[in-house]
Every structure is written in C-alpha cells, then in structure tokens.
Write an enzyme that holds these catalytic residues in place. Structure first.
Site, PDB file in Angstrom:
ATOM      1  N   ARG A  85       0.999  -1.216   0.038  1.00  0.00           N
ATOM      2  CA  ARG A  85      -0.075  -0.141   0.018  1.00  0.00           C
ATOM      3  C   ARG A  85       1.019   1.092  -0.078  1.00  0.00           C
ATOM      4  NH1 ARG A  85      -2.132   3.151   4.695  1.00  0.00           N
ATOM      5  NH2 ARG A  85      -3.751   4.265   3.704  1.00  0.00           N
ATOM      6  N   HIS A 129      -2.746  10.873   0.717  1.00  0.00           N
ATOM      7  CA  HIS A 129      -2.043  10.733   1.830  1.00  0.00           C
ATOM      8  C   HIS A 129      -1.620  11.968   2.329  1.00  0.00           C
ATOM      9  CE1 HIS A 129      -0.747   7.302   4.844  1.00  0.00           C
ATOM     10  NE2 HIS A 129      -0.377   8.519   5.599  1.00  0.00           N
ATOM     11  N   GLU A 174      -7.093   8.576   6.142  1.00  0.00           N
ATOM     12  CA  GLU A 174      -7.481   9.259   7.395  1.00  0.00           C
ATOM     13  C   GLU A 174      -7.996  10.759   7.268  1.00  0.00           C
ATOM     14  OE1 GLU A 174      -4.239   8.739  10.138  1.00  0.00           O
ATOM     15  OE2 GLU A 174      -4.337   6.880  10.138  1.00  0.00           O
ATOM     16  N   ASN A 303      -7.127   2.228  10.010  1.00  0.00           N
ATOM     17  CA  ASN A 303      -5.791   2.451  10.799  1.00  0.00           C
ATOM     18  C   ASN A 303      -5.947   2.296  12.179  1.00  0.00           C
ATOM     19  OD1 ASN A 303      -4.868   2.622   8.136  1.00  0.00           O
ATOM     20  ND2 ASN A 303      -4.265   4.927   8.303  1.00  0.00           N
ATOM     21  N   TYR A 305      -3.946   2.322  16.031  1.00  0.00           N
ATOM     22  CA  TYR A 305      -2.660   2.105  16.850  1.00  0.00           C
ATOM     23  C   TYR A 305      -2.919   1.949  18.170  1.00  0.00           C
ATOM     24  CZ  TYR A 305      -0.331   3.402  12.568  1.00  0.00           C
ATOM     25  OH  TYR A 305       0.086   3.328  11.134  1.00  0.00           O
ATOM     26  N   GLU A 379      -3.343   0.153   8.080  1.00  0.00           N
ATOM     27  CA  GLU A 379      -2.136   0.542   8.934  1.00  0.00           C
ATOM     28  C   GLU A 379      -2.324  -0.302  10.497  1.00  0.00           C
ATOM     29  OE1 GLU A 379      -0.963   4.509   9.148  1.00  0.00           O
ATOM     30  OE2 GLU A 379      -1.451   4.921   7.145  1.00  0.00           O
TER      31      GLU A 379
HETATM   32  C1  FCB Z   1      -1.181   7.195  10.562  1.00  0.00           C
HETATM   33  C2  FCB Z   1      -0.735   7.995   9.197  1.00  0.00           C
HETATM   34  C3  FCB Z   1       0.597   7.186   8.669  1.00  0.00           C
HETATM   35  C4  FCB Z   1       1.596   7.322  10.139  1.00  0.00           C
HETATM   36  C5  FCB Z   1       1.218   6.691  11.040  1.00  0.00           C
HETATM   37  C6  FCB Z   1       1.867   6.534  12.420  1.00  0.00           C
HETATM   38  O1  FCB Z   1      -1.801   8.264  11.140  1.00  0.00           O
HETATM   39  O2  FCB Z   1      -1.745   7.576   8.338  1.00  0.00           O
HETATM   40  O3  FCB Z   1       1.195   8.203   7.672  1.00  0.00           O
HETATM   41  O4  FCB Z   1       2.209   8.483  10.105  1.00  0.00           O
HETATM   42  O5  FCB Z   1       0.096   7.438  11.698  1.00  0.00           O
END
Ligand code: FCB
Length: 474
Positions: A85, A129, A174, A303, A305, A379
């Site tokens: 990607r 992006h 995002e 995405n 985290y 992500e």
């Molecule tokens: C996301 C972004 C990516 C990267 C990660 C850590 O928000 O899409 O570009 O910065 O975080």
C-alpha cells in the site's frame, strides 16, 4: 478431523487468501521533492516553516524511495509481501493541482507498479495521503469546495494511467487527520487552527471521496476495488457513569459516526450536528452531496494504533489531554466536557498505549454495523527507540510483541466473523513521521538516513515468517 490435520492457514485462523501487506506514503518516503516537475504540497511548505516539524526535518529526501524503489521492492519480495500500500503524490502527478497531468511524475508510478508486479507484489494505491498541492491550499484548500472537484480530476488521471495494473484504489487516508489536525489544532499541514474550518474541510474531504469514487469507477476496469481508509477510534468510556458515557458518545460521533454515517448511510449524525451547532450551521452541505458521498465502495480500510479512553471533564481535576495527538489546542471540534485519558499498558515511543483489544473491538463493531462489508487493516504498527548494534543488526522485540498482539486480535476478530481480508503493517521503512520528523521509527526495515542503507529489523524477519506460514510464531 483433528485440528492438527487442518492445513496451517486454517489452523492459524487467518483465511487462506488473507492479504499480507505493508504500507508507506509518498511524502514520508519518496524525497525528490523538486524533481521531474513536482511542485510543493502543503507538507513541503509546512515542514519548511520553522518550528512546525521536530528538528526542522523535511521530506525533501526522506528515504529517497524515488531513486531506490527497485531495492525497496526487492526487499518486499524477499519478505514475501503479497501487497504493498503506497500513496501517489498529487503534486507529482498533477503539479499545482490544476492543469495538465505530469507525464514524468506518472512515469515514476508506472515504473514502481511494474516493478511490484514483476516482484509478485500487488499494488494498492492511495490517492490522498495528506500532500495537497500548495496552490490549492492557497485557494482555500479543503475549506474550498472546489478542491473536491480537483481531487476527482486527479483521481481520473491516476486511474487512466495505472488502472490497468492497480486492482485496488483508496481515495483518502485518514481524513480525520487532514481535517482536524490540519485545520483544527494545526499540528499537521496546512497548520490552520479553526474548528469551523476543520468541519468544513471534513465535509469537502468526504465530497472528494464521493466524487473521486465516481471518477475511479468510470476510469477503472470492471472489478477494480474502490476503498476509503479511516482512523476510526476504539472509544471507551472510563466508567458507566452517565457523564462518561456521554463523553464517549460525543467522541464516537466526532471520530467515527461523522464518517460512517455519511459514507454508508447518506446522512450526518444528528447528535454531531447538535454538538457542533455553536461552531457551524453546516450550510456547506449542499443538496446532493450526501448521495455523492454515500456511493457504494468495495471495502473499508481501518488504521489502528491505540484506543481512546474518555471521561466526563472534571473541572476540579484538570488532566492533560491524552488523545494521542500532539499540540496544545484540541483537534476535536466541540469536545467541551470531555477528558482524554491514557489506556493502561506499556507505551510505544509515540507515548501511545499498547492495547490490541481496541483493534478487536473496532473490527467486531464494524462487522455488526456494516454487515458484509469487507474490511482491511490498512495500517497498524509501532515506533520504538531502535538502534543498530555493532554487528549492524536491529533487534526490536517490543515491535514484534506489538505486532504479535495485534495480529492475534485480528485473528480473533476473523474467528468471530469479522470479514477482515488483509493486514498492512505500518510501515515497511522508517520514514518522515509528520510533525515528529525522523525522530520516530515505525519501519520493520531500518533506514540510516545519512547513507540510505536499509537493514531489515528482527520484526521484518518475524513478519516474513508470519507470511510464509500463515501463523504467528511465538
Ligand atoms: C497514521 C498515518 C501514517 C503514519 C502513522 C504512524 O496516522 O496515516 O502516515 O504517520 O499514523
């Protein structure tokens, strides 16, 4: 038949055709900022503005992927990646955001796509992006409705050039960050700090997604897949107290339903309109926009985290806002009354708590809210303080543990019926981490930015093993 007798992909719980990928983004890795006709994006302007990016870092050279893509694709093949990607740089493809396409810019993506296909890696392209052509920002950027139409034209150019070889397209990455970090608290380009502008930008980004989807559909061959990637939040109230529950409702509205309702149901959530009424009357939404925005798409990218824990604000005990985003101002329009708290658990180098359950919560929620819609984790990954040891190796056990935990969560969600079709690790390479510059390393491949030498970290070898076996080694 015993469990042991099942073929390993089934035993492992990942579907046999599960897509194993890795992700990057143009401005974060390409460099070559002024080469072959590329003009500045808002991130070039922002990173060159003193004080905006840590250490004054810029994406001028980044990981020099523009020149080293062959080596990078060879690495992907070695790791056994099924898909890659990447994003296209809008000002490379269409400098200035208007006017003719730039053949030299498109040629780079032509070469990249051909190299990927030759290496057995399926290209997955993201159109936006975050690198808006600066000229469009000068005309108002995402607060100007016209930007959405320019985006659709750019989508058509890109699809006409690459659509014969790229089977999956993502319109936006995002948009929450583009709107709320870019125009709300200003920690991202273009660095504006106006909550009403952030909401206007939000709507125009979604309009761009809708118009872009239509443009892609008319330029792509039948069967091509169109998607959208959102950084949805796994929102958790601190307790079941009504105040905490209302804080969770509010942030769920501003993080999740402000996207999911218009894109999949053709309306904005009434409570979000009410919560933001003091900032805007939403008159930027015109007749027909929501029909445009809710055009059917083929999958949703997520995405993830870290989770988002919220509570009712306690004026007697003010706490720093810990929502994972830097900056003194809040990116959240209308978050009055909400306190952001860290989840439990160890933290990554970003300070983000490690909590794989949040990913499971999100995937199973989407299974329930959007029945049948294929999901992709586009992500997921972690920054840690990596260093190269004297032998040249990079041992990153914390990243391996993070990935193990999150892939286990994906596997659990799949077992519980979430239609997750693939996983793209963030990131293939260490890169320019936006406002943090090169100080945060998310790659499974270490990049020495002085020499541009690439060194696969232990996590890269671990991921290669996951891909090879379809299972999670211990
Ligand atoms: C996301 C972004 C990516 C990267 C990660 C850590 O928000 O899409 O570009 O910065 O975080």
């Amino acid at each position: 038949m015993t469990v042991e007798a099942l073929p390993s992909p089934v035993r492992a719980g990942f579907p046999a055709d599960f897509v194993w990928g890795a992700a990057t983004a143009a401005y974060q890795i390409e460099g070559a900022a002024t080469l072959d006709g590329r003009t500045p994006s808002i991130w070039d302007t922002f990173s060159h503005t003193p004080g905006k990016v840590r250490n004054g870092d810029t994406g001028d050279i980044a990981a020099d992927h523009y020149h080293r893509y062959r080596e990078d694709v060879a690495l992907m093949s070695e790791l056994g990646l099924g898909a890659y990607r990447f994003s296209l740089s809008w000002p490379r493809v269409r400098p200035g955001g208007r006017g003719p396409a730039n053949r030299a810019g498109l040629d780079f993506y032509d070469r990249l796509v051909d190299e990927l296909l030759a290496g057995g890696v399926t290209p997955v392209a993201t159109l936006y992006h975050w690198d808006l052509p600066q000229e469009l920002e000068d005309r108002g950027g995402w607060t100007d409705r016209d930007t959405a139409y320019r985006f659709a034209e750019y989508a058509a150019i890109a699809a006409a050039a690459l659509g014969d070889r790229v089977p999956t397209w993502t319109t936006l990455n995002e948009p929450w960050c583009s709107a709320f970090l870019g125009y709300g608290n200003g920690v991202h380009a273009p660095g504006r700090t106006d909550p009403a502008a952030a909401l206007t930008a939000h709507h125009h980004l979604l309009l761009a997604h809708g118009l872009g989807t239509a443009a892609l559909r008319s330029a792509l061959p039948a069967g091509a897949q169109v998607s959208l990637t959102l950084n949805l939040a796994a929102v958790r109230p601190l307790s079941t107290d009504p105040g905490d529950l209302d804080a969770a409702r509010r942030i769920d509205g501003l993080a999740n339903r402000i996207f999911l309702d218009p894109v999949f149901h053709g309306h904005y959530p009434a409570d979000v309109l009410a919560d933001t009424a003091q900032l805007t009357d939403w008159s930027f939404v015109r007749d027909g926009d929501l029909a445009e925005i809710s055009r059917p798409i083929d999958s949703l990218g997520i995405n993830y985290y870290t989770p988002t824990v919220v509570a009712a604000d306690d004026p007697a005990a003010p706490a720093p806002r810990q929502d994972g985003h830097a900056g003194e101002l809040s990116p959240w329009p209308a978050d009055r009354g909400v306190r952001f708290l860290p989840a439990e658990g160890s933290r990554t180098a970003m300070g983000w708590p490690v909590d794989a359950d949040g990913l499971y919560e999100l995937l199973t929620r989407l299974r329930d809210d959007l029945p049948g819609l294929p999901l992709l984790v586009t992500e997921n990954g972690a920054a840690y303080e990596d260093y190269t040891d004297p032998s040249g190796a990079v041992h990153d056990p914390e990243r391996v543990a993070y990935l193990h935990g999150h892939l286990s969560a994906v596997r659990r969600a799949v077992a519980d019926g979430a239609p997750v079709r693939g996983y793209f690790l963030w990131s293939l390479l260490d890169n320019f981490e936006w406002a943090y510059g090169y100080s945060k390393r998310f790659g499974i491949v270490h990049v020495d930015f002085a020499s541009q030498r690439r060194t696969p970290k232990d996590s890269a070898r671990w991921y290669a093993e996951v891909i090879r076996t379809g299972d999670l080694p211990h």
